[in-house]
Design a protein around this motif. Structure first.
Motif, PDB file in Angstrom:
ATOM      1  N   GLY A 166     -31.465  41.313 -11.187  1.00 50.09           N
ATOM      2  CA  GLY A 166     -32.500  42.023 -10.443  1.00 50.09           C
ATOM      3  C   GLY A 166     -33.049  43.211 -11.211  1.00 50.09           C
ATOM      4  N   ARG A 167     -32.681  43.333 -12.510  1.00 48.86           N
ATOM      5  CA  ARG A 167     -33.102  44.482 -13.307  1.00 48.86           C
ATOM      6  C   ARG A 167     -33.746  44.056 -14.616  1.00 48.86           C
ATOM      7  NH1 ARG A 167     -28.692  47.148 -15.128  1.00 48.86           N
ATOM      8  NH2 ARG A 167     -29.855  49.085 -15.180  1.00 48.86           N
ATOM      9  N   CYS A 168     -33.343  42.889 -15.119  1.00 52.13           N
ATOM     10  CA  CYS A 168     -33.870  42.422 -16.401  1.00 52.13           C
ATOM     11  C   CYS A 168     -35.371  42.160 -16.280  1.00 52.13           C
ATOM     12  CB  CYS A 168     -33.150  41.141 -16.816  1.00 52.13           C
ATOM     13  SG  CYS A 168     -33.947  40.234 -18.143  1.00 52.13           S
ATOM     14  N   PRO A 170     -33.337  48.011 -22.674  1.00 53.60           N
ATOM     15  CA  PRO A 170     -33.703  49.274 -22.038  1.00 53.60           C
ATOM     16  C   PRO A 170     -32.904  49.530 -20.751  1.00 53.60           C
ATOM     17  CG  PRO A 170     -35.396  47.614 -21.656  1.00 53.60           C
ATOM     18  CD  PRO A 170     -34.444  47.029 -22.659  1.00 53.60           C
ATOM     19  N   LEU A 171     -32.268  48.488 -20.229  1.00 55.57           N
ATOM     20  CA  LEU A 171     -31.577  48.673 -18.956  1.00 55.57           C
ATOM     21  C   LEU A 171     -30.062  48.676 -19.082  1.00 55.57           C
ATOM     22  CD1 LEU A 171     -34.236  46.634 -17.136  1.00 55.57           C
ATOM     23  CD2 LEU A 171     -33.899  49.097 -17.083  1.00 55.57           C
ATOM     24  N   CYS A 172     -29.558  48.551 -20.290  1.00 53.62           N
ATOM     25  CA  CYS A 172     -28.126  48.710 -20.543  1.00 53.62           C
ATOM     26  C   CYS A 172     -27.909  50.140 -21.003  1.00 53.62           C
ATOM     27  CB  CYS A 172     -27.657  47.732 -21.625  1.00 53.62           C
ATOM     28  SG  CYS A 172     -26.980  46.214 -20.947  1.00 53.62           S
ATOM     29  N   TYR A 173     -27.962  51.069 -20.050  1.00 51.93           N
ATOM     30  CA  TYR A 173     -27.891  52.471 -20.460  1.00 51.93           C
ATOM     31  C   TYR A 173     -26.590  53.151 -20.054  1.00 51.93           C
ATOM     32  CZ  TYR A 173     -29.655  52.878 -15.665  1.00 51.93           C
ATOM     33  OH  TYR A 173     -29.821  52.757 -14.317  1.00 51.93           O
ATOM     34  N   CYS A 174     -25.581  52.373 -19.650  1.00 52.67           N
ATOM     35  CA  CYS A 174     -24.330  52.984 -19.192  1.00 52.67           C
ATOM     36  C   CYS A 174     -23.694  53.825 -20.292  1.00 52.67           C
ATOM     37  CB  CYS A 174     -23.334  51.907 -18.786  1.00 52.67           C
ATOM     38  SG  CYS A 174     -24.015  50.808 -17.568  1.00 52.67           S
ATOM     39  N   LYS A 175     -23.123  54.967 -19.892  1.00 58.73           N
ATOM     40  CA  LYS A 175     -22.429  55.814 -20.868  1.00 58.73           C
ATOM     41  C   LYS A 175     -21.232  55.067 -21.429  1.00 58.73           C
ATOM     42  CE  LYS A 175     -23.904  60.421 -20.419  1.00 58.73           C
ATOM     43  NZ  LYS A 175     -24.344  60.765 -19.038  1.00 58.73           N
ATOM     44  N   GLU A 176     -20.508  54.381 -20.544  1.00 60.86           N
ATOM     45  CA  GLU A 176     -19.409  53.551 -21.022  1.00 60.86           C
ATOM     46  C   GLU A 176     -19.616  52.138 -20.505  1.00 60.86           C
ATOM     47  OE1 GLU A 176     -15.393  53.873 -19.428  1.00 60.86           O
ATOM     48  OE2 GLU A 176     -14.616  53.903 -21.478  1.00 60.86           O
ATOM     49  N   CYS A 177     -19.746  51.208 -21.429  1.00 57.97           N
ATOM     50  CA  CYS A 177     -19.964  49.812 -21.053  1.00 57.97           C
ATOM     51  C   CYS A 177     -18.631  49.175 -20.687  1.00 57.97           C
ATOM     52  CB  CYS A 177     -20.589  49.084 -22.236  1.00 57.97           C
ATOM     53  SG  CYS A 177     -20.814  47.322 -21.953  1.00 57.97           S
ATOM     54  N   PHE A 178     -18.655  48.280 -19.710  1.00 63.40           N
ATOM     55  CA  PHE A 178     -17.404  47.633 -19.295  1.00 63.40           C
ATOM     56  C   PHE A 178     -16.731  46.920 -20.468  1.00 63.40           C
ATOM     57  CE2 PHE A 178     -17.825  42.984 -19.191  1.00 63.40           C
ATOM     58  CZ  PHE A 178     -19.188  42.814 -19.405  1.00 63.40           C
ATOM     59  N   ALA A 179     -17.541  46.488 -21.423  1.00 65.59           N
ATOM     60  CA  ALA A 179     -16.983  45.730 -22.540  1.00 65.59           C
ATOM     61  C   ALA A 179     -16.106  46.598 -23.430  1.00 65.59           C
ATOM     62  CB  ALA A 179     -18.105  45.108 -23.363  1.00 65.59           C
ATOM     63  N   PHE A 207     -17.218  36.086 -21.455  1.00 63.79           N
ATOM     64  CA  PHE A 207     -16.941  37.108 -20.441  1.00 63.79           C
ATOM     65  C   PHE A 207     -17.958  38.238 -20.555  1.00 63.79           C
ATOM     66  CE2 PHE A 207     -13.443  38.819 -17.683  1.00 63.79           C
ATOM     67  CZ  PHE A 207     -14.062  40.026 -17.374  1.00 63.79           C
ATOM     68  N   PHE A 208     -18.142  38.731 -21.774  1.00 66.42           N
ATOM     69  CA  PHE A 208     -19.076  39.846 -21.968  1.00 66.42           C
ATOM     70  C   PHE A 208     -20.486  39.466 -21.528  1.00 66.42           C
ATOM     71  CE2 PHE A 208     -22.261  41.697 -25.001  1.00 66.42           C
ATOM     72  CZ  PHE A 208     -22.410  42.906 -24.325  1.00 66.42           C
ATOM     73  N   HIS A 209     -20.942  38.295 -21.958  1.00 64.41           N
ATOM     74  CA  HIS A 209     -22.336  37.949 -21.666  1.00 64.41           C
ATOM     75  C   HIS A 209     -22.554  37.591 -20.194  1.00 64.41           C
ATOM     76  CE1 HIS A 209     -23.766  38.581 -25.664  1.00 64.41           C
ATOM     77  NE2 HIS A 209     -22.792  37.841 -26.161  1.00 64.41           N
ATOM     78  N   GLY A 244     -20.739  38.920 -17.739  1.00 74.63           N
ATOM     79  CA  GLY A 244     -20.645  40.225 -17.079  1.00 74.63           C
ATOM     80  C   GLY A 244     -21.931  41.011 -17.261  1.00 74.63           C
ATOM     81  N   ARG A 245     -22.451  40.996 -18.478  1.00 71.59           N
ATOM     82  CA  ARG A 245     -23.691  41.724 -18.730  1.00 71.59           C
ATOM     83  C   ARG A 245     -24.847  41.139 -17.920  1.00 71.59           C
ATOM     84  NH1 ARG A 245     -28.146  43.522 -21.972  1.00 71.59           N
ATOM     85  NH2 ARG A 245     -28.890  41.537 -22.762  1.00 71.59           N
ATOM     86  N   SER A 246     -24.914  39.821 -17.858  1.00 76.36           N
ATOM     87  CA  SER A 246     -26.002  39.196 -17.095  1.00 76.36           C
ATOM     88  C   SER A 246     -25.919  39.571 -15.621  1.00 76.36           C
ATOM     89  CB  SER A 246     -25.950  37.677 -17.231  1.00 76.36           C
ATOM     90  OG  SER A 246     -25.963  37.335 -18.589  1.00 76.36           O
ATOM     91  N   MET A 247     -24.705  39.662 -15.089  1.00 76.22           N
ATOM     92  CA  MET A 247     -24.557  40.082 -13.692  1.00 76.22           C
ATOM     93  C   MET A 247     -25.009  41.530 -13.530  1.00 76.22           C
ATOM     94  SD  MET A 247     -23.685  37.486 -11.915  1.00 76.22           S
ATOM     95  CE  MET A 247     -23.417  38.298 -10.333  1.00 76.22           C
ATOM     96  N   HIS A 248     -24.738  42.357 -14.535  1.00 71.51           N
ATOM     97  CA  HIS A 248     -25.184  43.758 -14.463  1.00 71.51           C
ATOM     98  C   HIS A 248     -26.701  43.882 -14.544  1.00 71.51           C
ATOM     99  CE1 HIS A 248     -21.125  45.774 -15.698  1.00 71.51           C
ATOM    100  NE2 HIS A 248     -21.069  45.073 -14.588  1.00 71.51           N
ATOM    101  N   LEU A 249     -27.330  42.896 -15.142  1.00 70.13           N
ATOM    102  CA  LEU A 249     -28.781  42.940 -15.272  1.00 70.13           C
ATOM    103  C   LEU A 249     -29.460  42.254 -14.090  1.00 70.13           C
ATOM    104  CD1 LEU A 249     -30.251  44.268 -17.589  1.00 70.13           C
ATOM    105  CD2 LEU A 249     -28.063  43.554 -18.422  1.00 70.13           C
ATOM    106  N   CYS A 304     -27.435  43.348 -28.885  1.00 64.59           N
ATOM    107  CA  CYS A 304     -28.233  42.893 -27.744  1.00 64.59           C
ATOM    108  C   CYS A 304     -28.232  43.957 -26.653  1.00 64.59           C
ATOM    109  CB  CYS A 304     -27.700  41.571 -27.201  1.00 64.59           C
ATOM    110  SG  CYS A 304     -25.924  41.522 -26.957  1.00 64.59           S
ATOM    111  N   ARG A 305     -27.056  44.432 -26.342  1.00 61.53           N
ATOM    112  CA  ARG A 305     -26.916  45.449 -25.303  1.00 61.53           C
ATOM    113  C   ARG A 305     -27.622  46.741 -25.732  1.00 61.53           C
ATOM    114  NH1 ARG A 305     -21.226  48.024 -25.214  1.00 61.53           N
ATOM    115  NH2 ARG A 305     -22.174  48.988 -27.026  1.00 61.53           N
ATOM    116  N   ASN A 306     -27.445  47.111 -26.981  1.00 57.94           N
ATOM    117  CA  ASN A 306     -28.014  48.380 -27.433  1.00 57.94           C
ATOM    118  C   ASN A 306     -29.540  48.360 -27.484  1.00 57.94           C
ATOM    119  OD1 ASN A 306     -25.351  49.004 -27.641  1.00 57.94           O
ATOM    120  ND2 ASN A 306     -25.296  49.071 -29.880  1.00 57.94           N
TER     121      ASN A 306
HETATM  122  S1  SF4 Z   1     -23.393  45.318 -20.055  1.00 53.25           S
HETATM  123 FE1  SF4 Z   1     -23.190  46.290 -18.081  1.00 53.25          FE
HETATM  124  S2  SF4 Z   1     -21.718  47.969 -18.429  1.00 53.25           S
HETATM  125 FE2  SF4 Z   1     -22.506  47.337 -20.427  1.00 53.25          FE
HETATM  126  S3  SF4 Z   1     -24.228  48.710 -20.807  1.00 53.25           S
HETATM  127 FE3  SF4 Z   1     -25.054  46.815 -19.880  1.00 53.25          FE
HETATM  128  S4  SF4 Z   1     -25.162  47.256 -17.708  1.00 53.25           S
HETATM  129 FE4  SF4 Z   1     -23.798  48.787 -18.632  1.00 53.25          FE
END
Ligand code: SF4
Ligand code: SF4
Ligand code: SF4
Lengths: 144, 312
Positions: B252-254, B213-222, B241-243, B245-250, B208-210
């Protein structure tokens, strides 16, 4: 639930207001329940939503986040940014079925020792009603 | 469906060296599938396809070229274009190096829904028209077979483009079976049951993350070791936790493209979480991602009148 169960509550308090408010409650000898474990942060705006999730994952029964009143932030607007993040997180948690009162928020200034004690009392009371947290608590321990 | 026009335009852009590369779709290795393709020579533009299965969000494929000097043409449906806008705004790609070929979206069809309703199907038996298709001599409406995200789509027309191929289209009618509405109306306990059931199936493959288009962090918190937020073991609590956290990262961006949900091998309704966050933001902070290059992202700004009643 055991009768003598007491909730563990992680409290993120901002250095400039709420932490000082807690200090004032202390030096003024105002009583409040000993359930909170205080983590001092520079600003409520520095509280990453992941900290809140992490506290619940590690077994906190509740989380309290407290900062300066709107308009009083030491960094001028950190708490306004925080308010948006917390609002979203709070709504999202409820939407996946996590009890609303597991995570609570307050504004407490450095001069509000009395309010601090009331906030802690109310927080503990509400978490007690919910009982021990189960939903986000980790299912095993790992070592880093 | 404008496939010829798309090929011709791509060929022209490459021949005139207006761009160095075209990112589009080509036939997938399985029927009812299209996959992303990167094309750099004009004669290869014959491989391009554009149909009801051109669903991957192509904005994702711009990211590897962020630090290159390549100029890239990108086929963009409404949601792809919105994702490109977010990337431009977040300085992940310069506006002047992307040439957006806007495509009003005909709606992407779910192969799973087709099979559920029609049984065994062959691609060559289908002929698609506007909003309908012919199959076994009968005319069918497309709407019930759309991907969930597409059936609730609010922006089929790209909000940003350098040129548009095709005609702008209207919104679909609303879907009464939409999960978002359904969950909104449920009790806390029912909502928990729903998510417990969904997320216990998660194997934390991060597809899902991969796909996002907006989950582009070099290192994901997960997957970070210091700090270590969650374990890699797919327990319910760490999946949640992962989902979350990811939703919070998205937040205003999703752009509601649903790429995350379509990528999920477990058919988890995972796009609902970032979507819910978008709806919270839309209703309370009047902001939608990927519609403007000027407006501040909602978590980078605030109003004194923001909701605050939840704070003691
Ligand atoms: S879940 Fe968060 S940390 Fe992981 S790639 Fe997406 S925006 Fe980045
Ligand atoms: S794609 Fe599905 S199974 Fe994989 S991590 Fe995402 S939700 Fe879990
Ligand atoms: S979270 Fe899902 S729906 Fe939102 S932009 Fe990413 S892939 Fe698209």
């Amino acid at each position: 639930m055991k009768n003598n169960w007491e909730p563990k509550i992680v409290a993120f308090l901002c250095h400039w207001c709420s932490y000082a408010g807690a200090d004032l409650a202390g030096i003024s000898r105002i009583q409040y329940p000993p359930n909170i474990r205080v983590i001092r942060v520079p600003c409520s705006g520095a509280v990453n939503p992941l900290y809140i999730l992490k506290a619940l994952r590690e077994g906190a029964d509740g989380v309290l986040v407290s900062g300066c009143h709107p308009g009083d932030c030491h960094y001028l607007s950190g708490n306004y940014f925080a308010r948006r993040k917390f609002f979203i997180l709070h709504e999202l948690l409820q939407w996946v079925g996590i009890e609303k009162d597991r995570v609570q928020f307050s504004w407490v200034s450095a001069s509000e020792g009395q309010k601090f004690s009331q906030v802690v009392e109310e927080t503990v009371e509400k978490v007690k009603k919910l009982g021990p947290a189960k939903k986000l608590v980790k299912e095993f321990t790992f070592h880093v | 469906m404008f496939e010829k026009e798309i090929r011709r335009k791509s060929e022209e852009l490459l021949e005139t060296k207006t761009v160095d590369m075209v990112i589009g779709y080509t036939s997938g290795s399985l029927p009812f599938q299209a996959r992303p393709v990167l094309i750099s020579s004009p004669e290869d533009t014959e491989q391009l396809v554009w149909n009801h299965f051109s669903s991957p969000n192509l904005a994702r494929y711009l990211l590897p070229y962020r630090d290159s000097s390549k100029k890239i043409a990108l086929l963009a449906k409404g949601c792809d274009a919105r994702a490109v806008m977010v990337l431009i705004q977040e300085k992940q790609f310069p506006r002047e190096r992307v040439h957006i070929i806007g495509l009003p979206c005909p709606g992407m069809i779910s192969k799973t829904k087709l099979e559920k309703e029609l049984g065994e199907i062959k691609e060559e038996d289908f002929s698609f028209e506007k909003d309908t298709f012919l199959w076994q001599g009968k005319k069918w409406e497309i709407f019930p077979f759309l991907e969930d995200t597409c059936s609730r789509c609010r922006y089929p027309n790209p909000p940003l483009y350098d040129e548009l191929i095709g005609e702008k289209r209207e919104l679909w009618g609303s879907s009464s079976t939409d999960y978002l509405e359904k969950i909104n109306g449920q009790s806390e306990e029912e909502r928990w049951q729903f998510w417990e059931e969904e997320l216990s199936r998660c194997i934390r493959c991060y597809a899902c993350r991969n796909a996002c288009p907006l989950c582009y962090c070099k290192e994901c918190f997960a997957e970070s070791d210091l700090p270590r937020w969650v374990s890699g073991v797919p327990t319910l609590s760490d999946n949640l936790f992962f989902h979350l956290g990811r939703s919070m990262h998205l937040a205003g961006r999703c752009v509601e493209c649903g790429a995350c949900e379509r990528a999920c091998p477990e058919e988890i309704k995972i796009g609902l979480l970032p979507l819910k966050v978008e709806m919270i933001i839309k209703d309370n902070f009047s902001f939608e991602a990927g519609l403007s290059l000027e407006e501040d992202a909602p978590l980078l700004t605030y109003r004194e009148t923001d909701p605050g009643e939840f704070i003691k």
